[in-house]
Enzyme design. Sequence first.
Site, PDB file in Angstrom:
ATOM      1  N   LYS A 116       0.570   3.444  -2.954  1.00 32.00           N
ATOM      2  CA  LYS A 116      -0.594   4.317  -3.192  1.00 32.00           C
ATOM      3  C   LYS A 116      -0.194   5.798  -3.213  1.00 32.00           C
ATOM      4  O   LYS A 116      -0.787   6.596  -3.932  1.00 32.00           O
ATOM      5  CB  LYS A 116      -1.655   4.097  -2.095  1.00 32.00           C
ATOM      6  CG  LYS A 116      -2.328   2.740  -2.146  1.00 32.00           C
ATOM      7  CD  LYS A 116      -3.157   2.503  -0.884  1.00 32.00           C
ATOM      8  CE  LYS A 116      -3.877   1.168  -0.919  1.00 32.00           C
ATOM      9  NZ  LYS A 116      -4.557   0.882   0.368  1.00 32.00           N
TER      10      LYS A 116
ATOM     11  N   TYR B 147      -4.893   4.184   7.676  1.00 23.27           N
ATOM     12  CA  TYR B 147      -6.248   3.644   7.820  1.00 23.27           C
ATOM     13  C   TYR B 147      -6.896   4.148   9.099  1.00 23.27           C
ATOM     14  O   TYR B 147      -6.839   5.337   9.388  1.00 23.27           O
ATOM     15  CB  TYR B 147      -6.229   2.100   7.766  1.00 23.27           C
ATOM     16  CG  TYR B 147      -5.358   1.584   6.679  1.00 23.27           C
ATOM     17  CD1 TYR B 147      -5.578   1.974   5.345  1.00 23.27           C
ATOM     18  CD2 TYR B 147      -4.294   0.731   6.933  1.00 23.27           C
ATOM     19  CE1 TYR B 147      -4.767   1.521   4.320  1.00 23.27           C
ATOM     20  CE2 TYR B 147      -3.483   0.267   5.910  1.00 23.27           C
ATOM     21  CZ  TYR B 147      -3.711   0.670   4.615  1.00 23.27           C
ATOM     22  OH  TYR B 147      -2.916   0.217   3.621  1.00 23.27           O
TER      23      TYR B 147
ATOM     24  N   SER C 101       0.798  -1.240   0.000  1.00 26.26           N
ATOM     25  CA  SER C 101       0.000   0.000   0.000  1.00 26.26           C
ATOM     26  C   SER C 101       0.824   1.282   0.000  1.00 26.26           C
ATOM     27  O   SER C 101       0.290   2.360  -0.264  1.00 26.26           O
ATOM     28  CB  SER C 101      -0.933   0.032   1.218  1.00 26.26           C
ATOM     29  OG  SER C 101      -1.994  -0.854   1.051  1.00 26.26           O
TER      30      SER C 101
ATOM     31  N   VAL D  71       1.109  -3.692   3.950  1.00 25.93           N
ATOM     32  CA  VAL D  71       1.029  -4.995   4.627  1.00 25.93           C
ATOM     33  C   VAL D  71       2.292  -5.830   4.452  1.00 25.93           C
ATOM     34  O   VAL D  71       2.432  -6.877   5.090  1.00 25.93           O
ATOM     35  CB  VAL D  71      -0.186  -5.848   4.172  1.00 25.93           C
ATOM     36  CG1 VAL D  71      -1.494  -5.247   4.663  1.00 25.93           C
ATOM     37  CG2 VAL D  71      -0.174  -6.086   2.688  1.00 25.93           C
TER      38      VAL D  71
ATOM     39  N   TYR E 193      -3.062  -1.970 -10.556  1.00 22.68           N
ATOM     40  CA  TYR E 193      -2.967  -1.787  -9.105  1.00 22.68           C
ATOM     41  C   TYR E 193      -2.146  -2.896  -8.448  1.00 22.68           C
ATOM     42  O   TYR E 193      -1.236  -2.636  -7.656  1.00 22.68           O
ATOM     43  CB  TYR E 193      -4.388  -1.728  -8.521  1.00 22.68           C
ATOM     44  CG  TYR E 193      -4.441  -1.662  -7.025  1.00 22.68           C
ATOM     45  CD1 TYR E 193      -3.852  -0.613  -6.330  1.00 22.68           C
ATOM     46  CD2 TYR E 193      -5.094  -2.652  -6.294  1.00 22.68           C
ATOM     47  CE1 TYR E 193      -3.903  -0.562  -4.946  1.00 22.68           C
ATOM     48  CE2 TYR E 193      -5.149  -2.595  -4.908  1.00 22.68           C
ATOM     49  CZ  TYR E 193      -4.541  -1.560  -4.235  1.00 22.68           C
ATOM     50  OH  TYR E 193      -4.586  -1.508  -2.877  1.00 22.68           O
TER      51      TYR E 193
END
Lengths: 305, 305, 305, 305
Positions: free
Chosen positions: B67, B241, B64, B259, B189
């Site tokens: 991103k 998050y 992630s 992760v 992605y």
Amino acid sequence: MPDLQNVIELIYHDIIKHKNYGEVASYIPELAAVDSEKLGVCLTTVDGQVFHVGDWQDRFSIQSIVKVLLLSLAYNKLGGQLWQRVGVEPSGTAFNSLGTLENDEGIPRNPFSNAGAIVISDILIDLYEDPRQAMIDMIRSVSGDPSIYFDTKVAASEKAEGFRNVALANFIKSLGNINNGVDDVLNLYFDCCSIAVNCEQLAKVFLFFANNGQTPDMNNVLLNPSQTKRMNAIMLTCGFYDEAGDFAYKVGLPGKSGVGGGIVAVLPKHFSIAVWSPRLNEKGNSYRGLKFLEKFTTETKLSIF
Amino acid sequence: MPDLQNVIELIYHDIIKHKNYGEVASYIPELAAVDSEKLGVCLTTVDGQVFHVGDWQDRFSIQSIVKVLLLSLAYNKLGGQLWQRVGVEPSGTAFNSLGTLENDEGIPRNPFSNAGAIVISDILIDLYEDPRQAMIDMIRSVSGDPSIYFDTKVAASEKAEGFRNVALANFIKSLGNINNGVDDVLNLYFDCCSIAVNCEQLAKVFLFFANNGQTPDMNNVLLNPSQTKRMNAIMLTCGFYDEAGDFAYKVGLPGKSGVGGGIVAVLPKHFSIAVWSPRLNEKGNSYRGLKFLEKFTTETKLSIF
Amino acid sequence: MPDLQNVIELIYHDIIKHKNYGEVASYIPELAAVDSEKLGVCLTTVDGQVFHVGDWQDRFSIQSIVKVLLLSLAYNKLGGQLWQRVGVEPSGTAFNSLGTLENDEGIPRNPFSNAGAIVISDILIDLYEDPRQAMIDMIRSVSGDPSIYFDTKVAASEKAEGFRNVALANFIKSLGNINNGVDDVLNLYFDCCSIAVNCEQLAKVFLFFANNGQTPDMNNVLLNPSQTKRMNAIMLTCGFYDEAGDFAYKVGLPGKSGVGGGIVAVLPKHFSIAVWSPRLNEKGNSYRGLKFLEKFTTETKLSIF
Amino acid sequence: MPDLQNVIELIYHDIIKHKNYGEVASYIPELAAVDSEKLGVCLTTVDGQVFHVGDWQDRFSIQSIVKVLLLSLAYNKLGGQLWQRVGVEPSGTAFNSLGTLENDEGIPRNPFSNAGAIVISDILIDLYEDPRQAMIDMIRSVSGDPSIYFDTKVAASEKAEGFRNVALANFIKSLGNINNGVDDVLNLYFDCCSIAVNCEQLAKVFLFFANNGQTPDMNNVLLNPSQTKRMNAIMLTCGFYDEAGDFAYKVGLPGKSGVGGGIVAVLPKHFSIAVWSPRLNEKGNSYRGLKFLEKFTTETKLSIF
């Protein structure tokens, strides 16, 4: 640093010549009656300078901005234990939402939601003999201005009309996260929200967040440096309800707004700034207040990012 | 500044002698197979210094963290228009939640949720002839390291098992916020999430966020200063998050986790720091990575607050 | 029809020899003090027969079952206008949830949630000079039993501890769907919930729902046939909170439960049946009461389906 | 019983002379192309009578009505075990909602939501060698009409455009409640939804729900009496999405609607009735279909309540 007096004057004149948007808070008559076109600004620095422009001497209702001070009073005494009763996460929901409480067993997501501030008020009743007096003493001492007062008419109106907050408090009580009587908790909360300040007073009250937790004259030590850093972080992530991300994005300073039209923000190690203009956008934050701060940090490049 | 090499070594040795907690991501075999006790750190400064300790040369999956780079590629070309497709507000929910999309008509709350990154991937397909290549070119160029690669096994596993992301992408498509084929969007992605980096590479890739949007050698200008400030703000409010508030509170730096166990963070004007340790807490963020950064900013007082 | 006295005795003896499950409601001492092993049943038919077994003469607290009677009083006077203030849809949530109210602007999903019954109580204050008296008069008259009474100790306990209901009422008030004072509304609601009945009285009170809206002796006309049909429909879809579907599936009769351990159900044109047993399952419905009714309709094939 | 042919003709003529409301389903061209003013009705009784009026011979797409038949096929083979995979509670949400799945770990609230029907389709793939064929065989056999067919153009359109259902299926798969490949499951589901029927065929297909689970000619036994009762209960509580309560309230019969404009309903022991009219109200149920059934049960007093 740029010539700050010049900068705030230029931005002030630019803003007042553009159309004003939004609505003045009208849920109680005392807020609805205010002159919607007012705009006041005051910036105070840790080295003792003060800059102001516009209606900086007019009093307005501190409202939710006081949640930061409620939290400071509790954090100062309880330290990290506090976080067993309230979280530090942005909620992604409106200021008066009941939505997430049920899943979270009465632990409000953060201390700057109404739910969070109500729990903090409950904690203060357990911590202070007279928390109402402790709050006003602290504000007067930190600002060096003994004329700051509770506006009892505003407080009375809130008590008469605050059904949503009564609902919140009883809901949290039913989930076990309020110890004292609901009425006592809400009276304290509404009283503190009613405090009347002007921009200069507000900027001065918040200057200790820019100064490692103490007033520049060293006479008031409210938080230690680590606690101060953490308070600023919570202001940044949670200070503007579901517009917190947008405020960080556009302004880039820790801060807090209230439905009275006030916004206060802090640049750690440097300054605090209070802006006041009554018309609120649909998220409940001052339209011109946000505009002013966005232009200010864009122009001066004075942001934490 | 304190002696940073000394500081990171002391914290490193302190952490590895304490018990490690959490679980390695196990939803695909490639992530599950990693040595859970690894801990690597690399800090790079805008004036060209590099400090490292532990397993800083080991490769791990960027996941992630990419991103932020996907968003940079899109923001660089589209500017503020981008925000018609994705918000900048913390969501208060887990990284792979579908919860708020329905109310928000397919506009993800922020670009660092899975939903948001999928929409950004869709945008990149419209903006770049070969967005996959554009991404790896950018990463190699910014880090000055042409050896960075897509890990095709990881990407293949994600494609085979990524039901939740397939659900998200189809859901957003049904709400009208994806233009291209769902498979094309997800392939891009997953490929980008599979990129393998070590701590040094990762720190170097993110250094431009600490340097007004360009690499210190001036050879790569990715964002202008105002865009860079805004990217940092989004990292702070949305990078972790439903633990974003806690990270701001404890660490006080803009950053992003993955992760794969990596976390990267930035102190504007000063440095970027990459930490990697595979065990994740229940929020999906590296347990030791968080610990390291909390100790680091507490000890050095190097935070934005 | 089968030999109903024989049937209910057989089922009664079968049930009491099996283990009892669940917990007696304990949020107020008056409910907690009840003997958890009690089981009473009474069935009354439109042609005047009465069957009973077990502890059918013991009094228990009517609790939420009274919501059906509150609704009848309001529906009788207001007719279809009523549905501007409350819906008729199953909510899919627990009995005391605040969840959907916010999206629905204070209109409770159905009249048998606590929120719905509170709104109905507010309506009754506008419709009747003394709604408390109107309720007890109606119950006494319909059952032909003037000894039915308000249990003032139960009502007082509910008032002292009902934070969740105070929250609900204030929340609805804040959304504009309560006209009268919150305290007046809740006092009426708690008083009505406190009414003490035994199984025979309860079955008799509900017999008019099986008889086109009037008592078999024709002396009381409470609803017209079309209204009665509709009341039965609402009982079927909404009478058991988030277990309504399960009750329809297993029992197949319109009915209503209360935390006092009572359940009453109706077979239109034929009979009403009241069952009482204090232990509640996790959804808040009587464990043995449900068991009894499931066995009863399975054995006799007397259901609406 | 009243003269049913006369009743349905009178209601038919009354309805078609009033304005028609709502929108024809338009998410695929095949449904959008239908004549929006059509209205057909057919009622079949367990003793062999058939009544019809209007466009009862026109074919339309069965759509969600087939969910009841999918469930019957599965329930017939699996019995009560089925309820480990799907619930029987009304959801209080729209037909295609993902909302509650996340909290319920992939167990759809009921078998008549899209999520529920997708899980049932997955179960059928495990239970039947060729479930698609089993479905059409059952429908043809029960109705005695071998001309009923899959409309492959409708099915193809659904497959091309069904992003929301693809999202649902992948989401449930990610939560562990789908065993087979998502594409196989959705192909079966879309094929079954595409079945073309007219009112007479549809009424005949559903007559076994009014006849204890078998066709009146005794040639087809699909469910036992207890299962049939339970299917009718689920239709009543869950057959009309978030309008189920309203349908029970106004019509008072177990039933099911589809976006093709069809509605079928059942009076146990007596009859089945199919109504078709393409314009849908905002809840996705046929506007004139609901009107017809409401008038029909009000006039004839033929309801389960």
